[in-house]
Write an enzyme that holds these catalytic residues in place. Structure first.
Site, mmCIF file in Angstrom:
data_model
loop_
_atom_site.group_PDB
_atom_site.id
_atom_site.type_symbol
_atom_site.label_atom_id
_atom_site.label_comp_id
_atom_site.label_asym_id
_atom_site.label_seq_id
_atom_site.Cartn_x
_atom_site.Cartn_y
_atom_site.Cartn_z
ATOM 1 N N ASP A 45 0.833 -1.215 0.000
ATOM 2 C CA ASP A 45 0.000 0.000 0.000
ATOM 3 C C ASP A 45 0.864 1.261 0.000
ATOM 4 O O ASP A 45 1.973 1.256 0.533
ATOM 5 C CB ASP A 45 -0.920 -0.018 1.230
ATOM 6 C CG ASP A 45 -2.057 0.982 1.093
ATOM 7 O OD1 ASP A 45 -2.368 1.398 -0.041
ATOM 8 O OD2 ASP A 45 -2.644 1.347 2.133
ATOM 9 N N TRP B 198 -12.108 -2.272 -7.551
ATOM 10 C CA TRP B 198 -12.895 -1.953 -8.759
ATOM 11 C C TRP B 198 -13.623 -0.622 -8.593
ATOM 12 O O TRP B 198 -14.078 -0.037 -9.573
ATOM 13 C CB TRP B 198 -13.919 -3.052 -9.063
ATOM 14 C CG TRP B 198 -13.321 -4.371 -9.417
ATOM 15 C CD1 TRP B 198 -13.262 -5.476 -8.613
ATOM 16 C CD2 TRP B 198 -12.698 -4.746 -10.660
ATOM 17 N NE1 TRP B 198 -12.641 -6.512 -9.276
ATOM 18 C CE2 TRP B 198 -12.287 -6.094 -10.537
ATOM 19 C CE3 TRP B 198 -12.437 -4.074 -11.865
ATOM 20 C CZ2 TRP B 198 -11.636 -6.776 -11.571
ATOM 21 C CZ3 TRP B 198 -11.799 -4.767 -12.892
ATOM 22 C CH2 TRP B 198 -11.403 -6.100 -12.739
ATOM 23 N N HIS C 97 2.177 3.202 -9.067
ATOM 24 C CA HIS C 97 1.968 1.771 -9.352
ATOM 25 C C HIS C 97 3.136 1.226 -10.186
ATOM 26 O O HIS C 97 3.625 0.127 -9.946
ATOM 27 C CB HIS C 97 0.656 1.552 -10.109
ATOM 28 C CG HIS C 97 -0.555 1.980 -9.331
ATOM 29 N ND1 HIS C 97 -0.693 1.727 -7.987
ATOM 30 C CD2 HIS C 97 -1.692 2.627 -9.704
ATOM 31 C CE1 HIS C 97 -1.862 2.214 -7.569
ATOM 32 N NE2 HIS C 97 -2.485 2.764 -8.590
ATOM 33 N N ARG D 205 -1.075 9.297 -9.828
ATOM 34 C CA ARG D 205 -1.083 8.114 -8.958
ATOM 35 C C ARG D 205 -0.467 6.886 -9.634
ATOM 36 O O ARG D 205 0.237 6.094 -9.014
ATOM 37 C CB ARG D 205 -2.529 7.760 -8.561
ATOM 38 C CG ARG D 205 -3.210 8.725 -7.616
ATOM 39 C CD ARG D 205 -4.647 8.256 -7.349
ATOM 40 N NE ARG D 205 -4.681 6.861 -6.919
ATOM 41 C CZ ARG D 205 -4.421 6.464 -5.672
ATOM 42 N NH1 ARG D 205 -4.159 7.342 -4.731
ATOM 43 N NH2 ARG D 205 -4.461 5.177 -5.374
ATOM 44 N N ARG E 121 0.161 7.676 -2.764
ATOM 45 C CA ARG E 121 0.767 8.736 -1.959
ATOM 46 C C ARG E 121 2.219 8.968 -2.349
ATOM 47 O O ARG E 121 2.710 10.091 -2.335
ATOM 48 C CB ARG E 121 0.632 8.401 -0.464
ATOM 49 C CG ARG E 121 -0.751 8.742 0.082
ATOM 50 C CD ARG E 121 -1.013 8.059 1.384
ATOM 51 N NE ARG E 121 -1.267 6.630 1.192
ATOM 52 C CZ ARG E 121 -1.268 5.739 2.162
ATOM 53 N NH1 ARG E 121 -0.983 6.116 3.388
ATOM 54 N NH2 ARG E 121 -1.546 4.469 1.901
ATOM 55 N N SER F 257 -8.025 -4.838 5.311
ATOM 56 C CA SER F 257 -8.630 -4.530 3.999
ATOM 57 C C SER F 257 -9.062 -5.777 3.218
ATOM 58 O O SER F 257 -8.829 -5.862 2.005
ATOM 59 C CB SER F 257 -7.683 -3.672 3.158
ATOM 60 O OG SER F 257 -7.398 -2.446 3.804
ATOM 61 N N LEU G 167 10.814 -20.682 -4.771
ATOM 62 C CA LEU G 167 9.826 -19.783 -4.148
ATOM 63 C C LEU G 167 8.478 -19.857 -4.877
ATOM 64 O O LEU G 167 8.438 -19.876 -6.103
ATOM 65 C CB LEU G 167 10.369 -18.344 -4.227
ATOM 66 C CG LEU G 167 9.437 -17.226 -3.740
ATOM 67 C CD1 LEU G 167 9.298 -17.239 -2.235
ATOM 68 C CD2 LEU G 167 9.955 -15.861 -4.200
ATOM 69 N N ASN H 61 1.191 3.396 -2.977
ATOM 70 C CA ASN H 61 1.675 3.807 -4.303
ATOM 71 C C ASN H 61 1.178 5.200 -4.686
ATOM 72 O O ASN H 61 1.934 6.025 -5.205
ATOM 73 C CB ASN H 61 1.189 2.826 -5.379
ATOM 74 C CG ASN H 61 1.800 1.459 -5.240
ATOM 75 O OD1 ASN H 61 2.712 1.261 -4.444
ATOM 76 N ND2 ASN H 61 1.297 0.495 -5.999
ATOM 77 N N SER I 232 -7.668 -5.567 -4.898
ATOM 78 C CA SER I 232 -8.702 -6.177 -4.059
ATOM 79 C C SER I 232 -10.057 -6.170 -4.766
ATOM 80 O O SER I 232 -10.253 -5.434 -5.749
ATOM 81 C CB SER I 232 -8.818 -5.421 -2.733
ATOM 82 O OG SER I 232 -9.439 -4.162 -2.932
HETATM 83 C C1 IPE Z 1 -5.473 -2.724 -0.170
HETATM 84 O O1 IPE Z 1 -5.096 -1.420 -0.433
HETATM 85 C C2 IPE Z 1 -5.429 -3.526 -1.406
HETATM 86 C C3 IPE Z 1 -4.146 -3.640 -2.081
HETATM 87 C C4 IPE Z 1 -2.997 -3.220 -1.683
HETATM 88 C C5 IPE Z 1 -4.216 -4.317 -3.313
HETATM 89 P P1 IPE Z 1 -6.159 -0.234 -0.463
HETATM 90 O O2 IPE Z 1 -5.373 1.003 -0.528
HETATM 91 O O3 IPE Z 1 -7.147 -0.458 -1.543
HETATM 92 O O4 IPE Z 1 -6.867 -0.396 0.949
HETATM 93 P P2 IPE Z 1 -7.909 0.528 1.724
HETATM 94 O O5 IPE Z 1 -9.144 0.565 0.906
HETATM 95 O O6 IPE Z 1 -7.289 1.882 1.862
HETATM 96 O O7 IPE Z 1 -8.103 -0.131 3.041
HETATM 97 C C1 IPE Z 2 -1.672 0.204 -3.336
HETATM 98 O O1 IPE Z 2 -1.418 1.564 -3.358
HETATM 99 C C2 IPE Z 2 -1.879 -0.372 -4.709
HETATM 100 C C3 IPE Z 2 -3.260 -0.795 -4.985
HETATM 101 C C4 IPE Z 2 -4.241 -0.808 -4.155
HETATM 102 C C5 IPE Z 2 -3.506 -1.264 -6.335
HETATM 103 P P1 IPE Z 2 -2.590 2.607 -3.369
HETATM 104 O O2 IPE Z 2 -2.965 2.889 -4.786
HETATM 105 O O3 IPE Z 2 -3.692 2.170 -2.486
HETATM 106 O O4 IPE Z 2 -1.855 3.869 -2.762
HETATM 107 P P2 IPE Z 2 -2.449 4.904 -1.708
HETATM 108 O O5 IPE Z 2 -2.944 4.125 -0.536
HETATM 109 O O6 IPE Z 2 -3.542 5.639 -2.404
HETATM 110 O O7 IPE Z 2 -1.283 5.781 -1.381
HETATM 111 MG MG MG Z 3 -4.070 2.437 -0.510
#
Ligand code: IPE
Ligand code: IPE
Ligand code: MG
Length: 249
Positions: A24, A73, A41, A37, A28, A194, A135, A26, A69
């Site tokens: 989590d 979507w 990724h 954003r 930010r 999550s 692995l 990416n 997740s």
């Molecule tokens: C959780 O990250 C899912 C993945 C890293 C794939 P999110 O950024 O979507 O989670 P929430 O919604 O903030 O809890």
């Molecule tokens: C996690 O990073 C990657 C995915 C959920 C696909 P985020 O995209 O949730 O990054 P933040 O939480 O907005 O920084």
């Molecule tokens: Mg996130």
């Protein structure tokens, strides 16, 4: 086939056999740099490569990464499309490397909402690496912990089961072939699950770091493993009941 940590006490090793990661932060990471954003990724893929290599070298047997997740979507359509394209391109460019490193790739989750191209590439990558015994790298995509449990229960019902045991359920989960995660890592500062591996995390050691996923590297992984080593994994028992080598207090 592995059992359930609430029924059998698993062996505790110095290096976690199975690490599960919520990657989590990416978005930010990109925002801090005034980038879109999706740049986060893209950069996150470098952290995936480094983490996979480090896990392989450290002797971790299973690495499970949460990439998308069932709730993701809900994101803007262009971000979802970018992530799907990134997944396709990553499969295209990385599978040969994984294969030559004896890594087995698995993808956990429902594939019903993926494009035909993505679904085919996933299948091809899994087939190509199926015979590897190094692995096991699992990517959870269109994955949700609740989906996993319900999917398992529905399969059992379809097979005529009426009373379901823990072992029966565990054998139908998408991770049935793996021991439960010893160590769970979440980057990005949030302290929540999550809807990741809800059943499988029952006795995992939880580790949270404020590092954003694109900044996660080998040193950060080693720090998480150091923290794991400092934990006393009691599985319901008292400290005094543990073998001396596993006591931390
Ligand atoms: C959780 O990250 C899912 C993945 C890293 C794939 P999110 O950024 O979507 O989670 P929430 O919604 O903030 O809890
Ligand atoms: C996690 O990073 C990657 C995915 C959920 C696909 P985020 O995209 O949730 O990054 P933040 O939480 O907005 O920084
Ligand atoms: Mg996130």
């Amino acid at each position: 086939m592995f059992g359930s940590s609430t029924r059998d006490v698993p062996e505790v090793r110095n290096v976690p056999r199975h690490i599960a990661v919520i990657m989590d932060g990416n978005g930010r990471w990109a925002k801090k740099r005034f980038l879109p954003r999706v740049a986060g990724h893209k950069k996150g893929l470098d952290a995936v490569r480094e983490t996979v290599t480090a896990c392989k070298e450290l002797g971790v047997e299973y690495l499970t990464l949460f990439a998308f997740s069932t709730e993701n979507w809900r994101r803007p359509q262009d971000e979802v499309s970018f992530l799907m394209d990134l997944f396709i391109r990553a499969l295209e460019h990385e599978v040969n490397k994984l294969h030559s490193n004896n890594i087995r790739l698995k993808v956990l989750g429902s594939r019903e909402r993926f494009s035909a191209e993505l679904a085919e590439r996933i299948q091809a990558a899994e087939d190509k690496t199926a015979g590897n015994d190094g692995l096991v790298l699992s990517i959870a995509a269109d994955y949700g912990g609740r989906w996993d449990v319900l999917n398992a229960v529905n399969e059992l019902i379809a097979d005529g089961a009426s009373a379901i045991t823990e072992d029966m359920l565990a054998q139908r989960l998408s991770t049935s072939w793996a021991p439960e995660p010893d160590l769970f890592i979440r980057t990005g500062g949030e302290q929540r699950i999550s809807n990741f591996l809800l059943w499988q995390l029952a006795y995992s050691e939880l580790y949270f770091t404020d590092l954003l996923w694109p900044d996660f590297d080998r040193q950060a992984l080693e720090q998480a493993i150091d923290s794991y080593r400092s934990r006393e994994r009691r599985f319901g028992r008292t400290s005094e009941q543990l073998p001396e080598a596993l006591r931390r207090n």
